[in-house]
Design a protein around this motif. Structure first.
Motif, mmCIF file in Angstrom:
data_model
loop_
_atom_site.group_PDB
_atom_site.id
_atom_site.type_symbol
_atom_site.label_atom_id
_atom_site.label_comp_id
_atom_site.label_asym_id
_atom_site.label_seq_id
_atom_site.Cartn_x
_atom_site.Cartn_y
_atom_site.Cartn_z
ATOM 1 N N GLU A 2 -51.893 -20.455 -80.632
ATOM 2 C CA GLU A 2 -50.857 -20.511 -79.609
ATOM 3 C C GLU A 2 -50.030 -21.783 -79.739
ATOM 4 O O GLU A 2 -48.812 -21.758 -79.591
ATOM 5 C CB GLU A 2 -51.492 -20.433 -78.217
ATOM 6 N N GLY A 3 -50.675 -22.902 -80.052
ATOM 7 C CA GLY A 3 -49.963 -24.160 -80.228
ATOM 8 C C GLY A 3 -48.982 -24.108 -81.390
ATOM 9 O O GLY A 3 -47.859 -24.620 -81.298
ATOM 10 N N VAL A 4 -49.390 -23.462 -82.481
ATOM 11 C CA VAL A 4 -48.510 -23.322 -83.643
ATOM 12 C C VAL A 4 -47.298 -22.476 -83.282
ATOM 13 O O VAL A 4 -46.175 -22.792 -83.661
ATOM 14 C CB VAL A 4 -49.267 -22.719 -84.846
ATOM 15 N N ILE A 8 -43.434 -23.515 -83.694
ATOM 16 C CA ILE A 8 -42.521 -22.697 -84.505
ATOM 17 C C ILE A 8 -41.283 -22.325 -83.697
ATOM 18 O O ILE A 8 -40.153 -22.433 -84.173
ATOM 19 C CB ILE A 8 -43.228 -21.442 -85.048
ATOM 20 N N LYS A 9 -41.470 -21.893 -82.463
ATOM 21 C CA LYS A 9 -40.326 -21.529 -81.616
ATOM 22 C C LYS A 9 -39.388 -22.723 -81.425
ATOM 23 O O LYS A 9 -38.172 -22.580 -81.494
ATOM 24 C CB LYS A 9 -40.794 -20.997 -80.259
ATOM 25 N N ALA A 10 -39.967 -23.887 -81.194
ATOM 26 C CA ALA A 10 -39.149 -25.093 -81.018
ATOM 27 C C ALA A 10 -38.392 -25.419 -82.308
ATOM 28 O O ALA A 10 -37.204 -25.775 -82.265
ATOM 29 C CB ALA A 10 -40.026 -26.264 -80.597
ATOM 30 N N LEU A 11 -39.052 -25.285 -83.443
ATOM 31 C CA LEU A 11 -38.398 -25.580 -84.720
ATOM 32 C C LEU A 11 -37.306 -24.566 -85.045
ATOM 33 O O LEU A 11 -36.285 -24.910 -85.644
ATOM 34 C CB LEU A 11 -39.429 -25.623 -85.851
ATOM 35 N N GLU A 12 -37.512 -23.324 -84.653
ATOM 36 C CA GLU A 12 -36.487 -22.300 -84.881
ATOM 37 C C GLU A 12 -35.230 -22.588 -84.069
ATOM 38 O O GLU A 12 -34.119 -22.288 -84.504
ATOM 39 C CB GLU A 12 -37.031 -20.910 -84.523
ATOM 40 N N THR A 15 -31.869 -27.665 -84.634
ATOM 41 C CA THR A 15 -31.159 -27.827 -85.906
ATOM 42 C C THR A 15 -31.159 -29.283 -86.342
ATOM 43 O O THR A 15 -30.584 -29.613 -87.369
ATOM 44 C CB THR A 15 -29.709 -27.332 -85.801
ATOM 45 N N SER A 16 -31.804 -30.142 -85.575
ATOM 46 C CA SER A 16 -31.788 -31.565 -85.917
ATOM 47 C C SER A 16 -33.078 -32.050 -86.579
ATOM 48 O O SER A 16 -33.088 -33.111 -87.190
ATOM 49 C CB SER A 16 -31.504 -32.408 -84.667
ATOM 50 N N VAL A 17 -34.164 -31.286 -86.485
ATOM 51 C CA VAL A 17 -35.429 -31.699 -87.090
ATOM 52 C C VAL A 17 -35.333 -31.528 -88.602
ATOM 53 O O VAL A 17 -35.035 -30.442 -89.093
ATOM 54 C CB VAL A 17 -36.614 -30.879 -86.535
ATOM 55 N N ARG A 18 -35.572 -32.598 -89.337
ATOM 56 C CA ARG A 18 -35.487 -32.576 -90.797
ATOM 57 C C ARG A 18 -36.852 -32.706 -91.469
ATOM 58 O O ARG A 18 -37.027 -32.282 -92.595
ATOM 59 C CB ARG A 18 -34.587 -33.712 -91.295
#
Length: 111
Positions: A2-4, A8-12, A15-18
């Motif tokens: 669930e944590g993953v 994943i949803k946050a990363l999707e 657009t600023s996380v590199r």
């Protein structure tokens, strides 16, 4: 798991996380598949660290397939996993057909 999914949803949506460091999270092959799905459609993550996650050949093959359509990721760190010939061959196949500019090729960190 669930944590993953939350990550994943946050990363999707971002657009600023590199740089994503998911080292030592016991992701296994199933977690590698989740990240493979993420990077397949990724247009912003440049560095992904999946070190020390118990990822085997199956998970690495999933990630390698995703990299065939990804031209943004520049560095994939897979140190301290359970990668053998099949996984290594999959990564070599991606490296051989890398569509990134010659001055900025995809880099793998393995051990």
């Amino acid at each position: 798991a669930e944590g993953v999914e939350v990550i994943i949803k946050a990363l999707e949506q971002s657009t600023s996380v590199r740089h994503v460091n998911m080292a030592s999270n016991n992701l296994g092959d199933d977690g590698a598949k989740v990240f493979a799905d993420l990077i397949e459609g990724n247009n912003h993550i440049e560095i992904l660290d999946l070190s020390d996650n118990g990822i085997g050949d199956k998970g690495v093959v999933d990630v390698a397939k995703a990299l065939e359509t990804n031209s943004v990721l520049l560095q994939l760190v897979l140190k301290d996993n359970d990668i053998h010939d099949v996984g290594a061959q999959a990564l070599l196949g991606v490296a051989d057909h890398d569509n990134r500019p010659d001055d900025n090729p995809l880099q793998f960190e393995l051990d």
